[in-house]
Scaffold this motif. Structure first.
Motif, mmCIF file in Angstrom:
data_model
loop_
_atom_site.group_PDB
_atom_site.id
_atom_site.type_symbol
_atom_site.label_atom_id
_atom_site.label_comp_id
_atom_site.label_asym_id
_atom_site.label_seq_id
_atom_site.Cartn_x
_atom_site.Cartn_y
_atom_site.Cartn_z
ATOM 1 N N GLY A 42 0.795 -1.231 0.000
ATOM 2 C CA GLY A 42 0.000 0.000 0.000
ATOM 3 C C GLY A 42 0.820 1.269 0.000
ATOM 4 O O GLY A 42 0.268 2.367 -0.019
ATOM 5 N N LYS A 43 2.166 1.146 -0.038
ATOM 6 C CA LYS A 43 3.001 2.349 0.106
ATOM 7 C C LYS A 43 2.954 3.275 -1.117
ATOM 8 O O LYS A 43 3.171 4.480 -0.984
ATOM 9 N N ARG A 90 -1.840 -20.503 -16.488
ATOM 10 C CA ARG A 90 -1.292 -19.307 -17.130
ATOM 11 C C ARG A 90 -1.055 -18.247 -16.061
ATOM 12 O O ARG A 90 -1.616 -18.312 -14.958
ATOM 13 N N PRO A 91 -0.230 -17.260 -16.363
ATOM 14 C CA PRO A 91 0.104 -16.276 -15.336
ATOM 15 C C PRO A 91 -1.038 -15.314 -15.017
ATOM 16 O O PRO A 91 -1.873 -15.033 -15.870
ATOM 17 N N GLY A 92 -1.044 -14.823 -13.790
ATOM 18 C CA GLY A 92 -1.906 -13.701 -13.437
ATOM 19 C C GLY A 92 -1.321 -12.432 -14.048
ATOM 20 O O GLY A 92 -0.137 -12.390 -14.416
ATOM 21 N N TRP A 93 -2.124 -11.403 -14.132
ATOM 22 C CA TRP A 93 -1.702 -10.173 -14.817
ATOM 23 C C TRP A 93 -0.511 -9.510 -14.128
ATOM 24 O O TRP A 93 0.475 -9.132 -14.765
ATOM 25 N N HIS A 94 -0.555 -9.375 -12.803
ATOM 26 C CA HIS A 94 0.455 -8.581 -12.102
ATOM 27 C C HIS A 94 1.847 -9.193 -12.186
ATOM 28 O O HIS A 94 2.840 -8.479 -12.348
ATOM 29 N N ILE A 95 1.940 -10.507 -12.094
ATOM 30 C CA ILE A 95 3.241 -11.176 -12.068
ATOM 31 C C ILE A 95 3.981 -11.028 -13.396
ATOM 32 O O ILE A 95 5.222 -11.055 -13.445
ATOM 33 N N HIS A 106 -2.464 -2.735 -9.699
ATOM 34 C CA HIS A 106 -1.407 -3.364 -10.503
ATOM 35 C C HIS A 106 -0.006 -3.018 -10.019
ATOM 36 O O HIS A 106 0.804 -3.913 -9.743
ATOM 37 N N HIS A 107 0.298 -1.730 -9.910
ATOM 38 C CA HIS A 107 1.654 -1.363 -9.531
ATOM 39 C C HIS A 107 1.927 -1.651 -8.055
ATOM 40 O O HIS A 107 3.064 -1.978 -7.677
ATOM 41 N N GLU A 108 0.911 -1.527 -7.244
ATOM 42 C CA GLU A 108 1.073 -1.900 -5.838
ATOM 43 C C GLU A 108 1.444 -3.385 -5.727
ATOM 44 O O GLU A 108 2.317 -3.772 -4.928
ATOM 45 N N ASN A 109 0.800 -4.214 -6.534
ATOM 46 C CA ASN A 109 1.087 -5.652 -6.512
ATOM 47 C C ASN A 109 2.456 -5.972 -7.112
ATOM 48 O O ASN A 109 3.144 -6.888 -6.658
ATOM 49 N N GLU A 110 2.849 -5.215 -8.132
ATOM 50 C CA GLU A 110 4.188 -5.404 -8.688
ATOM 51 C C GLU A 110 5.259 -5.158 -7.631
ATOM 52 O O GLU A 110 6.231 -5.913 -7.514
ATOM 53 N N ILE A 111 5.101 -4.088 -6.868
ATOM 54 C CA ILE A 111 6.068 -3.772 -5.806
ATOM 55 C C ILE A 111 6.139 -4.923 -4.809
ATOM 56 O O ILE A 111 7.224 -5.379 -4.428
ATOM 57 N N CYS A 170 15.079 -6.288 -2.535
ATOM 58 C CA CYS A 170 15.634 -4.947 -2.743
ATOM 59 C C CYS A 170 14.556 -4.035 -3.318
ATOM 60 O O CYS A 170 13.482 -4.486 -3.703
ATOM 61 N N THR A 171 14.855 -2.737 -3.373
ATOM 62 C CA THR A 171 13.923 -1.770 -3.962
ATOM 63 C C THR A 171 13.642 -2.146 -5.407
ATOM 64 O O THR A 171 14.563 -2.467 -6.176
ATOM 65 N N TYR A 172 12.373 -2.076 -5.779
ATOM 66 C CA TYR A 172 11.970 -2.448 -7.140
ATOM 67 C C TYR A 172 12.236 -1.311 -8.111
ATOM 68 O O TYR A 172 12.921 -1.489 -9.127
ATOM 69 N N VAL A 173 11.704 -0.132 -7.816
ATOM 70 C CA VAL A 173 11.787 1.020 -8.723
ATOM 71 C C VAL A 173 12.102 2.272 -7.908
ATOM 72 O O VAL A 173 11.553 2.459 -6.815
ATOM 73 N N ASN A 174 12.945 3.145 -8.442
ATOM 74 C CA ASN A 174 13.283 4.381 -7.732
ATOM 75 C C ASN A 174 12.269 5.495 -7.968
ATOM 76 O O ASN A 174 11.967 6.266 -7.067
#
Length: 461
Positions: free
Chosen positions: A153-154, A202-207, A234-239, A248-252
């Motif tokens: 949720g960050k 098959r994969p889920g969307w976020h992964i 989507h992006h919350e789940n990617e993180i 480690c940090t995903y994206v700066n």
């Protein structure tokens, strides 16, 4: 120094890449089950402008934009059409490339497809299971344990407890918690599927994006972008996936383009105000559409309307009218237009301010042209250079201004012949006939301009 607004920190800050001189950027692309719409065009153009500008300043930009080519919507649409999913996606990908080419959107450096990264996706899911962040369920699906990831949720300031209040579990799901989301879907009979440690699925969307970005750019990269609907979930789940798996940090820096509204309303098929890129390009010049999308700051919403497109056309005509008849030749200039343009773009890609600088340059070019000043060619070259950073003003001015005739209107050849007829009438001192030809053309939106070099013309907006 380049400053970018970071969706994660909610503030602008100086941008420093992980590797000096090189920018690694991933932007979520299209799920290719239908033709791209004007909202897709907004994201395409926004990040194309961003990429063009960064490259113009000497950055080596590795721009990755994925294609989601396996998804519930794709499977459903293909079944409705009576075709295989891969046949549908190939057609839609080809159409997408045609649409973006017409909008002068450069192809990304890398364009990974989900179906080409199934092995990477399975490997990432296995890592999450090993670390306790995911679990195979009794129904054959694999889910992510949201509450195990402390920072969930960050990006969007979501509270896990509040999210649980509104969440629920569907009958066919076998989650431990209503917040858990699917990483791997077990295949229903007849669906496209791949073998996995958990059975065919098959994969889920976020992964998909976590796996493709890792494969293309590494565990941590500089910029992740996308449309206005993607920060949650989507992006919350990617993180959550990437940081749990990689440690480690995903994206700066996170960047998100604003939405497109139609006459101030949300665009949707149910409201009947849904427009594909092709719908729009049937009515409007492609560069006009690009300018309409690019001149608004990438983070703000755009209001799509007839008036907005007409205004964009008039503004773009001012640029091309200034360039018309002037040979653009680079030369020394003592002005601060380029410096101020770059300063505007370095301020979180402030295209409205950058465009206002270009209009000041247009006024200077028009003045130089009227006065026959020697710096006119260099000013024209400068205007084309600044326009090029936005993907604009690279056409021949006459070709843009003359355009194509509308259905039932005069063709370019017919107009040229009437201009010849008018010149012959003037030579024969039949000024009444010459004036009639001019007035008849004007009534059809064809404006003539006489000069020592002859008569030129353009189609009025």
């Amino acid at each position: 120094m380049l400053q970018i607004y970071n969706t994660l920190t909610k503030e602008k800050s100086p941008f420093t890449p992980i590797e000096e001189g090189k920018i690694k950027m991933y932007v979520c692309g299209v799920t290719v089950y239908d033709l791209c719409h004007i909202g897709h065009a907004r994201v395409m153009v926004a990040f194309d402008v961003i990429t063009r500008f960064m490259r113009s300043q000497g950055w080596d930009v590795d721009y990755v934009r994925n294609i989601t080519d396996v998804d519930d919507k794709i499977i459903k649409r293909a079944a409705e059409n009576g075709e295989e999913p891969h046949e549908l996606t190939e057609r839609m990908i080809a159409a997408m490339h045609e649409d973006e080419a017409r909008l002068s959107v450069l192809r990304p450096t890398q364009e990974p497809r989900a179906t080409a990264h199934i092995g990477d996706i399975i490997s990432l899911v296995e890592t999450l299971i090993e670390k306790g962040f995911a679990y195979p369920a009794a129904n054959g699906d694999v889910y992510y344990r949201v509450e195990k990831f402390a920072d969930y949720g960050k990006l969007t300031n979501k509270n896990v407890d509040e999210l649980k209040t509104g969440a629920r579990i569907e009958v066919e799901e076998a989650k431990e918690s209503p917040l858990d989301f699917v990483l791997w879907k077990s295949a229903k009979e007849g669906e496209v599927s791949w073998d996995s440690p958990w059975g065919k699925g098959r994969p889920g969307w976020h992964i998909e994006c976590s796996a493709m970005s890792k494969c293309c750019l590494g565990n941590t990269f500089d910029i992740h972008g996308g449309g206005p609907d993607l920060p949650f979930p989507h992006h919350e789940n990617e993180i959550a996936q990437s940081e749990a798996a990689n440690g480690c940090t995903y994206v700066n820096t996170w960047m998100h383009a604003g939405p497109v509204r139609v006459n101030s309303e949300k665009m949707s098929k149910s409201l009947g105000n849904f427009f594909t890129i092709r719908d729009v390009l049937e009515k409007y010049n492609a560069e006009v559409v690009r300018f309409f999308l690019a001149r608004v700051h990438y983070r703000t919403y755009i209001d799509y309307s007839e008036d907005s497109l007409k205004e964009a056309r008039v503004m773009l005509e001012r640029f091309y009218q200034a360039l018309r008849g002037v040979d653009a030749v680079e030369g020394p200039l003592e002005n601060d237009f380029e410096e101020r343009f770059i300063a505007a773009m370095n301020d979180d890609f402030n295209t409205p301010k950058a465009v206002s600088v270009m209009f000041e340059l247009v006024n200077e070019l028009n003045k130089a042209t009227r006065e026959g000043a020697s710096e006119a060619p260099a000013l024209a070259a400068q205007l084309r250079k600044l326009g090029g950073m936005l993907g604009l003003l690279q056409q021949n001015a006459d070709e843009f201004l003359q355009g194509e005739s509308e259905e039932g209107g005069l063709s370019n050849e017919e107009i040229e012949q009437l201009i010849v007829d008018r010149a012959e009438a003037k030579k024969a001192k039949n000024f009444a006939e010459a004036d009639k030809i001019r007035d008849d053309l004007a009534s059809q939106g064809i404006i003539l301009k006489d000069s020592r070099e002859g008569t030129s013309w353009f189609r009025e907006s």
